[in-house]
Design a protein around this motif. Structure first.
Motif, PDB file in Angstrom:
ATOM      1  N   HIS A  68       0.621  -1.068   0.206  1.00 56.57           N
ATOM      2  CA  HIS A  68      -0.075   0.090   0.135  1.00 56.57           C
ATOM      3  C   HIS A  68       0.704   0.970   0.285  1.00 56.57           C
ATOM      4  CE1 HIS A  68      -4.367  -2.228   1.409  1.00 56.57           C
ATOM      5  NE2 HIS A  68      -3.196  -2.801   1.098  1.00 56.57           N
ATOM      6  N   VAL A  69       0.496   2.261  -0.985  1.00 55.48           N
ATOM      7  CA  VAL A  69       1.242   3.652  -1.072  1.00 55.48           C
ATOM      8  C   VAL A  69       0.858   4.417  -0.899  1.00 55.48           C
ATOM      9  CG1 VAL A  69       2.937   4.907  -2.600  1.00 55.48           C
ATOM     10  CG2 VAL A  69       3.094   2.612  -2.243  1.00 55.48           C
ATOM     11  N   VAL A  75      -3.303  10.400  -2.675  1.00 61.03           N
ATOM     12  CA  VAL A  75      -4.111   9.036  -3.167  1.00 61.03           C
ATOM     13  C   VAL A  75      -3.516   7.942  -2.869  1.00 61.03           C
ATOM     14  CG1 VAL A  75      -2.745   9.656  -4.908  1.00 61.03           C
ATOM     15  CG2 VAL A  75      -4.377   7.770  -5.584  1.00 61.03           C
ATOM     16  N   TYR A  76      -4.049   7.356  -2.633  1.00 59.17           N
ATOM     17  CA  TYR A  76      -3.925   5.809  -1.635  1.00 59.17           C
ATOM     18  C   TYR A  76      -4.001   4.702  -3.228  1.00 59.17           C
ATOM     19  CZ  TYR A  76      -4.981   2.046   1.793  1.00 59.17           C
ATOM     20  OH  TYR A  76      -5.118   0.810   2.666  1.00 59.17           O
ATOM     21  N   ASP A 105      -8.506   5.257  -3.415  1.00 63.58           N
ATOM     22  CA  ASP A 105      -8.938   6.858  -2.795  1.00 63.58           C
ATOM     23  C   ASP A 105      -7.929   7.538  -3.025  1.00 63.58           C
ATOM     24  OD1 ASP A 105      -9.540   8.129   0.292  1.00 63.58           O
ATOM     25  OD2 ASP A 105     -10.047   8.966  -1.718  1.00 63.58           O
ATOM     26  N   GLU A 106      -8.517   8.735  -4.398  1.00 62.48           N
ATOM     27  CA  GLU A 106      -8.147   9.540  -5.115  1.00 62.48           C
ATOM     28  C   GLU A 106      -8.831  10.811  -4.449  1.00 62.48           C
ATOM     29  OE1 GLU A 106      -7.516   8.957  -9.144  1.00 62.48           O
ATOM     30  OE2 GLU A 106      -9.818   8.387  -9.391  1.00 62.48           O
ATOM     31  N   SER A 107      -9.499  10.838  -3.558  1.00 62.65           N
ATOM     32  CA  SER A 107     -10.168  12.111  -3.561  1.00 62.65           C
ATOM     33  C   SER A 107      -9.534  13.724  -3.361  1.00 62.65           C
ATOM     34  CB  SER A 107     -11.064  11.899  -2.042  1.00 62.65           C
ATOM     35  OG  SER A 107     -10.786  11.572  -1.201  1.00 62.65           O
ATOM     36  N   PHE A 151      -3.160  16.226 -12.825  1.00 67.81           N
ATOM     37  CA  PHE A 151      -2.087  14.989 -11.866  1.00 67.81           C
ATOM     38  C   PHE A 151      -3.406  13.467 -12.356  1.00 67.81           C
ATOM     39  CE2 PHE A 151       0.105  18.113  -8.526  1.00 67.81           C
ATOM     40  CZ  PHE A 151      -0.868  18.294  -8.776  1.00 67.81           C
ATOM     41  N   SER A 152      -2.157  12.466 -12.024  1.00 69.91           N
ATOM     42  CA  SER A 152      -2.573  11.153 -12.032  1.00 69.91           C
ATOM     43  C   SER A 152      -1.648  10.080 -11.347  1.00 69.91           C
ATOM     44  CB  SER A 152      -2.107  10.704 -13.374  1.00 69.91           C
ATOM     45  OG  SER A 152      -1.379  10.433 -13.977  1.00 69.91           O
ATOM     46  N   ALA A 153      -1.937   8.868 -10.615  1.00 70.00           N
ATOM     47  CA  ALA A 153      -0.967   8.091  -9.878  1.00 70.00           C
ATOM     48  C   ALA A 153      -1.084   6.508 -10.486  1.00 70.00           C
ATOM     49  CB  ALA A 153      -0.995   8.543  -8.934  1.00 70.00           C
ATOM     50  N   GLU A 154       0.179   5.649 -10.216  1.00 72.93           N
ATOM     51  CA  GLU A 154      -0.625   4.425 -10.363  1.00 72.93           C
ATOM     52  C   GLU A 154       0.720   3.750  -9.744  1.00 72.93           C
ATOM     53  OE1 GLU A 154       1.013   3.527 -14.941  1.00 72.93           O
ATOM     54  OE2 GLU A 154       2.781   4.529 -14.598  1.00 72.93           O
TER      55      GLU A 154
END
Lengths: 113, 114
Positions: free
Chosen positions: B31-32, B47-48, B56-58, B65-68
């Motif tokens: 988990h990050v 983000v989680y 959760d990207e609330s 912005f984006s995350a992976e």
């Protein structure tokens, strides 16, 4: 959602004195409460934590107390040293899948020699 | 056991460029969390992620912005078309997962947009 308040925002103590930082949380379902220390230019470092089934936890000069009824928890540092000077953050989380940590705004502790 | 590794430690980008921030969690952590910190301010959740899944990207801005967090490799926080207001320290934390909630932070990436 969860809201965490933290007081005081700044705290100055003389070396050797004790320091106390207090946090309150809003979500009664929160059950895990870590404390982090952040030194200048570094990432937050986990220093102590407490779960809701315990009222107090101690690790050498650092202790944390939890009052579930009042929804507040506190960090106690005894015999402060200059190297304790840093910003301290409290956090609360409901330890279930999908929850993220909610942090307090931080307390800047200065230990004066 | 190496801690959470973030790179680069410092990143300078011109307005309009892309910024890619990397986070390798501690061994065994799946988990990050990504947080943003402005000078003299607290940690703001962004983000989680779990491997291959955004939980959760609330806290993430809707645009740019984006995350992976792929099955293999580090977690990436990507900021497209950076603006001066994106200048901040970005921290990631990792944890083993639900029920073992201790989270450990990396040293952060300090992004400066010029």
């Amino acid at each position: 959602g969860e809201n965490v308040e933290q007081h005081p925002s700044t705290l100055s103590v003389q070396e050797g004195d004790s320091a106390v930082i207090k946090c309150t949380y809003s979500d009664s379902a929160s059950n895990y409460f870590p404390w982090y220390k952040q030194e200048l230019g570094k990432g937050p470092q986990l220093i102590i934590d407490i779960r809701s089934n315990v009222g107090e936890k101690k690790d050498q000069r650092i202790a944390v107390t939890l009052n579930k009824t009042a929804k507040h928890f506190s960090l106690h540092i005894t015999e402060t040293q200059p190297e304790d000077s840093a910003v301290y953050f409290c956090a609360a989380i409901v330890d279930n899948y999908g929850q993220n940590f909610v942090f307090g705004p931080g307390t800047r502790l200065s230990v004066l020699p | 056991n190496a801690g959470v590794m973030q790179n680069p430690r410092h990143l300078v980008r011109r307005r309009g460029q892309e910024a890619r921030l990397r986070c390798s969690p501690m061994k065994g952590h799946s988990h990050v969390y990504w947080y943003r910190q402005l000078p003299e301010e607290g940690l703001k959740f962004m983000v989680y992620l779990q491997k291959e899944n955004i939980i959760d990207e609330s806290g993430m801005p809707k645009e740019r912005f984006s995350a992976e967090f792929p099955k293999e490799g580090p977690s990436i926080l990507r900021i497209q078309q950076v603006v001066r207001g994106d200048s901040a320290a970005y921290f990631c934390a990792s944890s083993p997962g639900t029920g073992q909630t201790e989270a450990f932070f990396g040293q952060g990436t300090r992004l400066t947009v010029v």
